[in-house]
Design an enzyme around this catalytic site. Structure first.
Site, PDB file in Angstrom:
ATOM      1  N   LYS A  77       0.857  -1.181   0.000  1.00 48.31           N
ATOM      2  CA  LYS A  77       0.000   0.000   0.000  1.00 48.31           C
ATOM      3  C   LYS A  77       0.897   1.236   0.000  1.00 48.31           C
ATOM      4  O   LYS A  77       1.949   1.249   0.660  1.00 48.31           O
ATOM      5  CB  LYS A  77      -0.885  -0.014   1.258  1.00 48.31           C
ATOM      6  N   SER A 152      -9.597   2.065   2.957  1.00 44.74           N
ATOM      7  CA  SER A 152      -8.731   2.775   2.048  1.00 44.74           C
ATOM      8  C   SER A 152      -7.721   1.884   1.308  1.00 44.74           C
ATOM      9  O   SER A 152      -7.128   2.346   0.333  1.00 44.74           O
ATOM     10  CB  SER A 152      -7.958   3.843   2.829  1.00 44.74           C
ATOM     11  N   SER A 176      -9.711  -0.231   7.243  1.00 41.67           N
ATOM     12  CA  SER A 176      -9.169  -0.191   5.878  1.00 41.67           C
ATOM     13  C   SER A 176      -8.493  -1.458   5.374  1.00 41.67           C
ATOM     14  O   SER A 176      -8.157  -1.532   4.195  1.00 41.67           O
ATOM     15  CB  SER A 176      -8.193   0.971   5.749  1.00 41.67           C
TER      16      SER A 176
HETATM   17  N1  GLN Z   1     -13.032   4.628   6.489  1.00 43.65           N
HETATM   18  C1  GLN Z   1     -12.275   5.042   7.625  1.00 43.65           C
HETATM   19  C2  GLN Z   1     -11.751   6.446   7.414  1.00 43.65           C
HETATM   20  O1  GLN Z   1     -12.013   6.989   6.409  1.00 43.65           O
HETATM   21  C3  GLN Z   1     -11.152   4.091   7.897  1.00 43.65           C
HETATM   22  C4  GLN Z   1      -9.947   4.329   7.078  1.00 43.65           C
HETATM   23  C5  GLN Z   1      -8.777   3.512   7.496  1.00 43.65           C
HETATM   24  O2  GLN Z   1      -8.896   2.518   8.204  1.00 43.65           O
HETATM   25  N2  GLN Z   1      -7.611   3.950   7.073  1.00 43.65           N
HETATM   26  O3  GLN Z   1     -11.112   7.002   8.232  1.00 43.65           O
END
Ligand code: GLN
Length: 497
Positions: A77, A152, A176
């Site tokens: 990532k 994400s 995410s």
């Molecule tokens: N959807 C959550 C956010 O937007 C989690 C994102 C994540 O785990 N990086 O913060």
């Protein structure tokens, strides 16, 4: 060998160790699949860098110094910094940035022998649930290219699902790893907070961020996680002094008599019927394997949304202050003085969602609002963690859906960021408590099949979420593995892969 891209990490590692295939051959085969950047999953590919790593792996395989995963490709990532590849965190503000060092997780996987295929698309600074917030365009879900892959870590999930990489790294701050794994029909685990070093992982919300592996099966995740974890005291003070562990050791352990807690708050009104059906059938499988389902309650589940969306932006507003155009990444061209340079750089470099969170975060931390928002949120965060400890008095693991629905269509929530936030409801509680959580393929839903004109929708993966107590990753992986011995959802592939 035409199906190399469909082999598991374990199978590839075996073939490489028996020298039935070389690391260069494997890398070449995967690189060939990346032409045209399918699904927009990758942000940086550099075949020379990959092949150089593969050659080094072949040398180690030849002279007997190979690591356990020597020559097996992995993609990272884009929030993990890498020396051999550019790192942007999905943001324009870091375009052209190259790190002088590798993140600890990247370095550890390399030490285990893994060859880096490239860097994966993600929501900007990991803020998002659909990969629609990447400055470099969205990632398509390989099961239905009109739909989001989740976020994400959307690029990571899509790459594994589409056979572009046998495994990937992800980061999970509020879901995410688990949610994109669920949307793309793969397996992912977020370990206990502090298990994996955050050094070189571009910070979003430091008290929540954790790294973890994403692959097709729990067994493959266990292989990667064993290499990723372990203390890193000199470089991440929040990394825990718990030695690395062989997470494959408990696989195939009996789950006869295992108590699986079913939180009633995870099965309420907002849960879509197709997700509920898939999760229910996975739970039936567990009963067949001898587990007992125990009703439990996590009473503050709903509060996890406001709590998370106060704490995460608060930490983000502080963490992202370092992106000012001085040391790295983008710098605005025309400016009058230093302050003007900061302002223009940040206005040009950050996307809308990142700006929204910086503003929310600065607000909840500001004098006069700190007590009402940030401090209150911290108190409730503690209560959410306590709720889990109460639940674990009655059960060994907790199971439920990862997300209320299957992957949605692009643009569906485009003007409604809160809709995305609400969909995080089932992943946020474990994040706030710092507990390990997994997503395991549990079946297929239909999305809006009923609404489509033909009545024929594409099958869309549904993930089962498993949450364990602190440091129970090995148990969690075994519970997931047992389901994967009894079902084949994790082996199914999108059409044409
Ligand atoms: N959807 C959550 C956010 O937007 C989690 C994102 C994540 O785990 N990086 O913060």
């Amino acid at each position: 060998m035409s199906e190399l891209h469909n082999l598991s990490v374990k199978a590839l590692a075996n073939l490489l160790h028996t020298k039935d295939v070389s690391a260069v051959e494997v890398a070449t085969r995967f690189l060939a699949r990346l032409g045209g950047n399918p699904h927009n999953a990758f942000l940086d590919i550099d075949s020379e860098a990959t092949l150089a790593q593969a050659q080094a792996s072949d040398a180690k395989l030849a002279n007997g110094t190979a690591g356990p995963l020597e020559g097996v490709p992995v993609a990272h990532k884009d929030v993990f910094v890498t020396q051999d590849f550019a790192t942007t965190a999905g943001s324009k503000i870091l375009s052209g940035y190259r790190s002088p060092f590798d993140a600890t997780v990247v370095q550890r996987l390399r030490t285990a022998g893994m060859v880096t295929l490239g860097k994966l698309n993600c929501d900007e600074f990991a803020m998002g649930s659909a990969n629609e917030n990447s400055a470099y365009g969205p990632v398509q879900n390989p099961w239905d290219t009109a739909r989001v892959p989740g976020g994400s870590s959307g690029g990571s999930a899509a790459a594994v699902a589409a056979g572009l990489a046998p495994a990937a790294t992800g980061t999970d701050t509020g879901g995410s790893i688990r949610q994109p794994a669920s949307f793309c029909g793969i397996t992912g685990i977020k370990p206990t907070y502090g298990r994996a070093s955050r050094y070189g992982m571009i910070a979003y919300a430091s008290s929540l961020d954790q790294a973890g592996p994403m692959a097709r099966s729990a067994e493959d995740c266990a292989l990667l996680l064993s290499a990723m974890c372990g203390p890193d005291p000199d470089r991440d003070s929040t990394s825990l002094d718990v030695p690395a562990e062989d997470f494959t050791a408990q696989l195939n352990g009996s789950i006869d008599g295992l108590r699986i807690g079913i939180p009633k708050e995870f099965f309420g009104e907002g849960l879509h019927g197709d997700v509920r059906a898939a999760v229910d059938s996975a739970l039936r499988e567990y009963e067949k394997l001898g587990a007992k389902l125990v009703p439990i309650s996590l009473p503050r589940t709903e509060l996890s949304i406001p709590v998370y969306y106060i704490i995460a932006p608060a930490e983000a507003s502080s963490n992202l202050s370092r992106f000012d155009g001085v040391k790295f990444g983008h710098r605005a061209k025309d400016y009058i003085d230093l302050v003007d340079m900061y302002k223009k750089t940040r206005a040009e470099g950050f996307g809308n969602e990142v700006k929204r969170r910086i503003m929310t975060g600065a607000y909840v931390l500001s004098h006069g609002y700190y007590d009402a928002y940030y401090l209150q949120a911290q108190k409730i965060r503690r209560m959410i963690a306590d709720d889990f400890q109460n639940a674990f008095k009655e059960c060994d693991v907790i199971a439920g859906p990862v997300a209320p629905s299957v992957a949605w269509k692009f643009g569906e929530n485009a003007n409604d960021p809160v809709a995305d936030y609400l969909a995080d409801i089932f992943t946020l509680p474990a994040s706030l408590a710092g507990l390990p959580g997994m997503s395991v393929p549990a079946g297929f839903g239909t999305g809006d099949m009923q609404k489509s004109e033909t009545g024929i929708g594409k099958p869309l993966p549904v993930g089962l979420q498993l949450i364990g107590n602190y440091f129970k990753e090995a148990q969690l992986l075994n519970v997931a593995h047992r389901l994967q011995q009894a079902t084949d959802f994790h082996l199914r592939k999108p059409e044409g892969i």
